[in-house]
Enzyme design. Structure first.
Site, mmCIF file in Angstrom:
data_model
loop_
_atom_site.group_PDB
_atom_site.id
_atom_site.type_symbol
_atom_site.label_atom_id
_atom_site.label_comp_id
_atom_site.label_asym_id
_atom_site.label_seq_id
_atom_site.Cartn_x
_atom_site.Cartn_y
_atom_site.Cartn_z
ATOM 1 N N LYS A 77 0.811 -1.215 0.000
ATOM 2 C CA LYS A 77 0.000 0.000 0.000
ATOM 3 C C LYS A 77 0.850 1.273 0.000
ATOM 4 C CE LYS A 77 -4.109 -2.134 2.014
ATOM 5 N NZ LYS A 77 -3.678 -3.495 1.691
ATOM 6 N N LYS A 99 -1.833 1.249 9.277
ATOM 7 C CA LYS A 99 -2.423 0.283 8.340
ATOM 8 C C LYS A 99 -1.402 -0.757 7.929
ATOM 9 C CE LYS A 99 -5.197 1.705 5.123
ATOM 10 N NZ LYS A 99 -5.761 2.396 3.944
ATOM 11 N N GLY A 147 -9.577 -6.080 4.068
ATOM 12 C CA GLY A 147 -10.633 -6.568 4.929
ATOM 13 C C GLY A 147 -10.672 -5.919 6.290
ATOM 14 N N GLY A 148 -10.029 -4.747 6.426
ATOM 15 C CA GLY A 148 -10.029 -4.062 7.702
ATOM 16 C C GLY A 148 -9.066 -4.638 8.725
ATOM 17 N N GLU A 169 -1.046 6.743 7.746
ATOM 18 C CA GLU A 169 -1.752 7.701 6.906
ATOM 19 C C GLU A 169 -2.403 8.744 7.810
ATOM 20 O OE1 GLU A 169 -3.296 5.478 2.852
ATOM 21 O OE2 GLU A 169 -4.673 5.722 4.530
ATOM 22 N N LEU A 197 -8.570 10.880 8.165
ATOM 23 C CA LEU A 197 -9.537 11.845 7.637
ATOM 24 C C LEU A 197 -10.910 11.514 8.211
ATOM 25 C CD1 LEU A 197 -9.912 14.217 5.649
ATOM 26 C CD2 LEU A 197 -10.426 12.534 3.881
ATOM 27 N N HIS A 235 -13.422 -0.890 11.451
ATOM 28 C CA HIS A 235 -12.755 -0.753 10.151
ATOM 29 C C HIS A 235 -13.114 -1.889 9.196
ATOM 30 C CE1 HIS A 235 -10.595 2.382 12.145
ATOM 31 N NE2 HIS A 235 -9.985 1.552 12.952
ATOM 32 N N LYS A 289 -16.152 -3.466 6.769
ATOM 33 C CA LYS A 289 -17.389 -3.040 6.127
ATOM 34 C C LYS A 289 -18.542 -3.951 6.558
ATOM 35 C CE LYS A 289 -14.296 -1.919 2.374
ATOM 36 N NZ LYS A 289 -13.703 -2.437 1.131
ATOM 37 N N ARG A 341 -7.516 -7.565 -6.554
ATOM 38 C CA ARG A 341 -8.151 -8.878 -6.388
ATOM 39 C C ARG A 341 -9.666 -8.697 -6.402
ATOM 40 N NH1 ARG A 341 -10.203 -8.217 -1.372
ATOM 41 N NH2 ARG A 341 -9.013 -6.967 0.121
#
Length: 1011
Positions: free
Chosen positions: A110, A137, A143-144, A179, A182, A209, A211, A265
């Site tokens: 990332k 992160k 997948g959090g 990061e 935000l 985190h 979904k 993916r």
């Protein structure tokens, strides 16, 4: 028939298996021991059991299971973004259903993906040093998992540790990055197939985190903002030549957005995009993998919502009834009677609903949630019903609060193995974790709990046992280890000292200011013929002390054969140790120092099944390091056969007086019918120095270690180098050294990297070349004066003596120097000197050492005797090597610069070097002046009958040629850059010789020639 391995489990495995069956593709499933009754096992044409604690991350097992397959689908999670797995599939001839390995490597990291987005002008969330709040992160996966928001500096370390552990367990990679956080933003994803955009979705509704609800298309987006998001995603895909299915994620706040990450993916929430676009993304993946013609033009078909139904405990699904009706789809791996564990992700089912607009889709989702009937395990259904009863359209990522109940929650998923009034003990992955609690305990022994599940109504903490311990007490398990490590062999050390030598460990200790040993507990592979106790006592470390050490403040690989253990022979275990350390040297660009004394291969090892042993990879692995990292070989005593091969692979060989070096020892020679010889007769230094095998001969092992340190210093980082955390910088003082002492007191100040240097009075160089142009002089005195004081290290001074090759420093900067020696063949270059110089130039080029050439040569050596040494090939080897150098090159003409020899000293031409200057004594010509006159004016000279007159005329012609070819005249036609004051030579080198650029990882040259 096409055959596909599905390298995953659970709902995604079921999804892929069904899509493959629809296409007539045969399938192979894999399953862990606790997944034997999983639905995906029954859906495949064949199922293969996996072993171990993390079987779905075991590349070797997965590839073995793919025997007979043409392709591998990784699903999501696990190895789906692992470039190493994709490469391993390719190596087995398997198609990896996903992007190319290089794309996975880039986008799966990332940090690198964020750098790519920034380079394309796409906004990113950079976190400034010390800025809070931040998001920690995981570099890999998704997948959090491996994510934590940190609002205060004191919480950062614990968050990093937790993220690393979670990412390592889920994806096999524990790296994390930061990061800028935000808040109050929406999480919007853009779905890609190749470089084409298929649609977008809103994934802002998240818990921990992860979904929980996704909507497609993303509602309440301004058309211009939606277009910008689509264009940004397409730009990233185009930049890497993306193939297959993938997603680009963004955070949106108001009318601005920032890049988040790329998921190269299939994603869990792909279903909502399928419902509104009409594109079956899994079918598309498989068709693309098999090279089929695919139409993935998206349609515009209303709205879709996905709701994730998660288990919050383990158990058996006694009731599992799913909703149905128009516009309703449920993707699941559950079925009545299925035992649900807590080892993996808690996703149990995905409710996917579609409607002509979002209101219809949301109403259908609410109705469908009420229709679920799940008993036997606890789920989040009530939470989901409550969530969808609220207005969720346009919500931000902080919309979903923690569950309302308070109390102590499980810090990880596991099984309850003990309960007391104030503690709950959870067991996970065979490890027990004590959780201190208060209030009412809400679980019982035998319950399986999910991470975050309530354990008790009161507060508490996850803790380790805190009983006080005696810090002086040594437990039996540690005592056993310490005893093995402290094993002493005083008799062997005494024999070594009596012979005037040092032990292997003494040499390593002298070389390295700090050292960690690898394989120190290894013993010879001879358990079939000796007792374990005897092997422990007589074969410590299997005769090879090896590890990572610090020399001159920087890390190296150091290893020493131990002649006191089975004569320093090469056994099975010490081959394995070498392979391990050579791999680390290759991965981390670590120089290698090898003490090579020993007798070669060991026939006495028995604990193996080998026949010839010719598949041993150590020699290949070491040779592959040539040209990537400096290789230093040191030998004292006898070095034969395999030991000699490793020694000969090194860039430089340092040999102690009395050493013997040979490709075969007495036994091998006698066995070959070549006679009987004493070890002392084979390859002594009076042979191996003049023939060029040995680069530097020294008197003692102590001197050999000092020279090795000095040699390494030329290739280590200069002043200002920032050492990795935990490794001292080159300028650092050891904690035990008195203030002001140099890091390596055995070396002169000018040979370390500290930036301090001194030199001789450079005006001495004005008088270094005799005014009589035919008089020889001491070139080494010139070099010592020119270089920083004490910085000259000459290599192979007993071989190819017509050229001096030396490592030097000028103003602290390491350089490679070549110089003609007028005391040997008048400075003419013979075959040996050319070979020596060519190899030295390769060494300089491989490790980015700029080259300084001090030329004083009448040219190449010629004549019948010279041609018997194959000069045509050997001399042109020097020309070819010089012409292909990539490092800066500077030329200083001291006196003679004649013919092709002078051009060879100039890397091929006077216009090739970064600078070509001459001292006032310089004289130039296509060949030597005397020879040029004799050849060019033979007829005129022969016509003069009086010998005295003929000589006078000859001297006049030579003088005239000298005036024509003197440095000032050559500079007047700009064949050279300048004629300089010799005292200015260092200024030219320091100013005009550009620094070599930093070398990238890996090799610049394929290897450094061993000759």
């Amino acid at each position: 028939m096409a055959v596909l391995l599905v390298a995953n489990r659970g709902e995604v495995a079921v999804r892929v298996l069904r899509a493959a069956a629809d296409l007539g593709i045969r399938t192979v499933a894999v399953y862990a021991e606790d997944d034997a009754s999983a639905l995906h096992v029954t859906l495949a044409d064949r199922a293969v059991a996996l072993r171990g604690d993390a079987p779905y991350l075991d590349v070797d097992q997965l590839l073995d299971a793919a025997d007979g397959c043409q392709a591998v689908h990784p699903g999501w999670g696990f190895l789906s973004e692992n470039a190493g797995f994709a490469r391993a599939c390719e190596a087995r001839g398997l198609t990896f259903v996903g992007p190319r390995p290089d794309v996975l490597e880039l986008l799966g990291d990332k940090r690198r993906a964020r750098d790519l987005a920034a380079s394309l002008g796409i906004p990113v969330l950079d976190a400034a040093p010390g800025e809070f709040p931040v998001m920690v992160k995981a570099v890999a996966g998704g997948g959090g998992k491996g994510m934590r928001a940190v609002y205060a500096p004191e919480d950062l370390d614990s968050a990093v540790e937790a993220c690393r552990a979670e990412a390592l367990a889920a994806f096999g990679v524990g790296d994390v990055y930061f990061e800028r956080l935000l808040p109050s933003a929406r999480h919007i994803e853009v779905q890609l197939v190749g470089t084409s955009v298929v649609g977008d979705r809103d994934c802002s509704l998240q818990l921990h985190h992860q979904k929980v609800v996704e909507i497609a298309p993303a509602p309440l987006l301004d058309p211009s903002l939606r277009k910008a998001l689509h264009e940004a995603a397409a730009a990233i895909a185009s930049a890497v030549g993306y193939t297959g299915v993938g997603t680009v994620e963004f955070l949106v706040a108001g009318d601005s957005f920032a890049f988040l990450e790329v998921n190269p993916r299939l994603q869990v929430e792909h279903t909502v995009t399928e419902m509104v676009s009409g594109v079956d993304l899994v079918r598309t993946q498989l068709l693309l993998a098999w090279g089929g013609d695919v139409d993935f033009t998206p349609a515009d078909r209303g709205a879709a919502v996905q709701v994730r139904v998660n288990q919050t405990s383990g158990g058996v699904l006694s009731t599992f009834a799913l909703p149905s009706g128009p516009g309703i789809r449920v993707d699941t791996h559950g079925y009545p009677g299925y035992r649900v564990g807590t080892r993996y992700d808690g996703l149990l089912a995905k409710l996917v609903v579609h409607g002509e607009d979002l209101d219809v889709a949301l109403n259908r989702a609410r109705r469908a949630l009420r229709d679920f009937r799940i008993e036997g395990v606890s789920t989040n259904l009530e939470f989901l019903k409550s969530l969808l009863s609220r207005d969720i359209v346009g919500a931000t990522t902080d919309f979903v609060a923690e569950e309302p109940a308070s109390g102590m929650r499980a810090p990880l998923a596991g099984t309850v193995v003990a309960v007391t009034a104030d503690s709950v003990v959870l067991e996970a992955m065979k490890m027990q974790h004590v959780v201190r609690v208060s209030g009412d305990v809400l679980v019982a022994v035998g319950d399986t709990v999910a991470e975050g599940q309530l354990l008790a109504s009161g507060s508490g903490e996850s803790t380790e046992d805190s009983a006080e311990v005696d810090l002086e007490h040594v437990r039996p398990d540690l005592a056993e280890v310490l005893e093995r490590h402290q094993l002493d062999r005083p008799e062997a050390a005494a024999r070594r000292h009596a012979a005037g030598g040092r032990t292997a460990r003494e040499n390593i200790a002298d070389l390295c200011s700090s050292f960690v040993e690898y394989g120190g507990l290894a013993i010879a592979a001879q358990r079939q013929r000796r007792s374990l106790q005897e092997l422990i006592e007589r074969t410590p470390a299997d005769g090879l002390v090896a590890g990572i050490g610090v020399v001159n403040g920087q890390r190296i690989v150091a290893m020493s054969y131990d002649y006191a253990v089975l004569a320093g022979t090469q056994g099975l275990r010490n081959h394995q140790k070498k392979d391990r350390l050579f791999a680390l040297a290759q991965q981390e660009n670590l120089p290698v120092v090898l003490f090579a004394e020993g007798g070669g291969g060991r026939p006495g090892d028995t604990d193996h099944s080998m026949v010839s042993g010719l598949d041993c990879g150590s020699f290949h692995a070491f040779a592959r390091l040539s040209g990537q990292v400096p290789l230093i070989g040191i030998v004292a005593g006898r070095c034969f056969a395999g030991n000699a091969v490793l020694l000969g692979t090194c860039d430089v060989i340092i040999a102690v007086d009395g050493a013997n070096i040979g490709m075969g020892g007495p036994a091998m020679i006698e066995g070959g019918g070549l006679g009987t010889f004493r070890p002392e007769d084979i390859g002594p230094l009076d042979v191996q120095v003049p023939n060029g095998v040995v680069d530097i001969a020294v008197r003692t092992e102590e001197e050999a270690v000092a020279v090795a340190k000095k040699y390494l210093s030329y290739f280590q980082a200069p002043a200002g180098f920032q050492a990795p955390a935990g490794v001292p910088s080159p300028n650092a003082q050891p904690s035990s050294a008195p203030s002001g002492e140099p890091l390596n007191p055995i070396l002169p100040d000018s040979t370390d990297n500290s930036g301090s240097w001194k030199c001789a009075d450079q005006r001495l160089l004005r008088h270094a070349i005799p005014q009589n142009r035919l008089r020889a002089y001491d070139i080494r005195k010139v070099i010592d004066t020119l270089a920083d004081t004490g910085s000259v290290l000459e290599l192979r001074n007993g071989f190819g003596k017509a050229i001096v090759t030396a490592l030097i420093r000028v103003e602290g900067r390491p350089l490679a120097l070549i110089a003609n020696d007028p005391n040997v063949l008048g400075g003419a270059i013979d075959a040996d000197a050319a070979d020596k110089c060519a190899r030295f130039l390769q060494l300089a080029d491989a490790f980015d050492l700029p080259v300084v050439s001090l030329a004083d040569t009448p040219g190449f050596m010629v004549g019948p005797d010279a041609e018997r040494t194959a000069t045509v090939r050997h001399l042109t080897r020097m020309v070819v090597t010089g012409a292909n150098l990539t490092v800066p090159f500077g030329l200083v003409i001291l006196r003679k610069a004649y013919g092709l020899g002078a051009q060879a000293m100039a890397a091929g031409s006077l216009k090739v070097p970064q600078f070509a200057v001459s001292w006032p004594t310089g004289e130039f010509g296509p060949m030597g002046l005397e020879g040029a006159v004799k050849l060019g004016f033979r007829r005129e000279l022969d016509a003069i009958e009086d010998p005295e007159e003929r000589k006078q005329r000859f001297d006049q012609m030579v003088a005239s040629a000298y005036e024509h070819g003197k440095a000032l005249n050559v500079a007047s036609v700009f064949e050279i850059d300048d004629v300089i004051d010799p005292a200015d030579t260092r200024r030219w080198i320091a100013t005009a010789l550009a620094p070599a650029t930093s070398r990238p990882q890996g090799k610049k040259r394929p290897f450094v020639d061993t000759w």
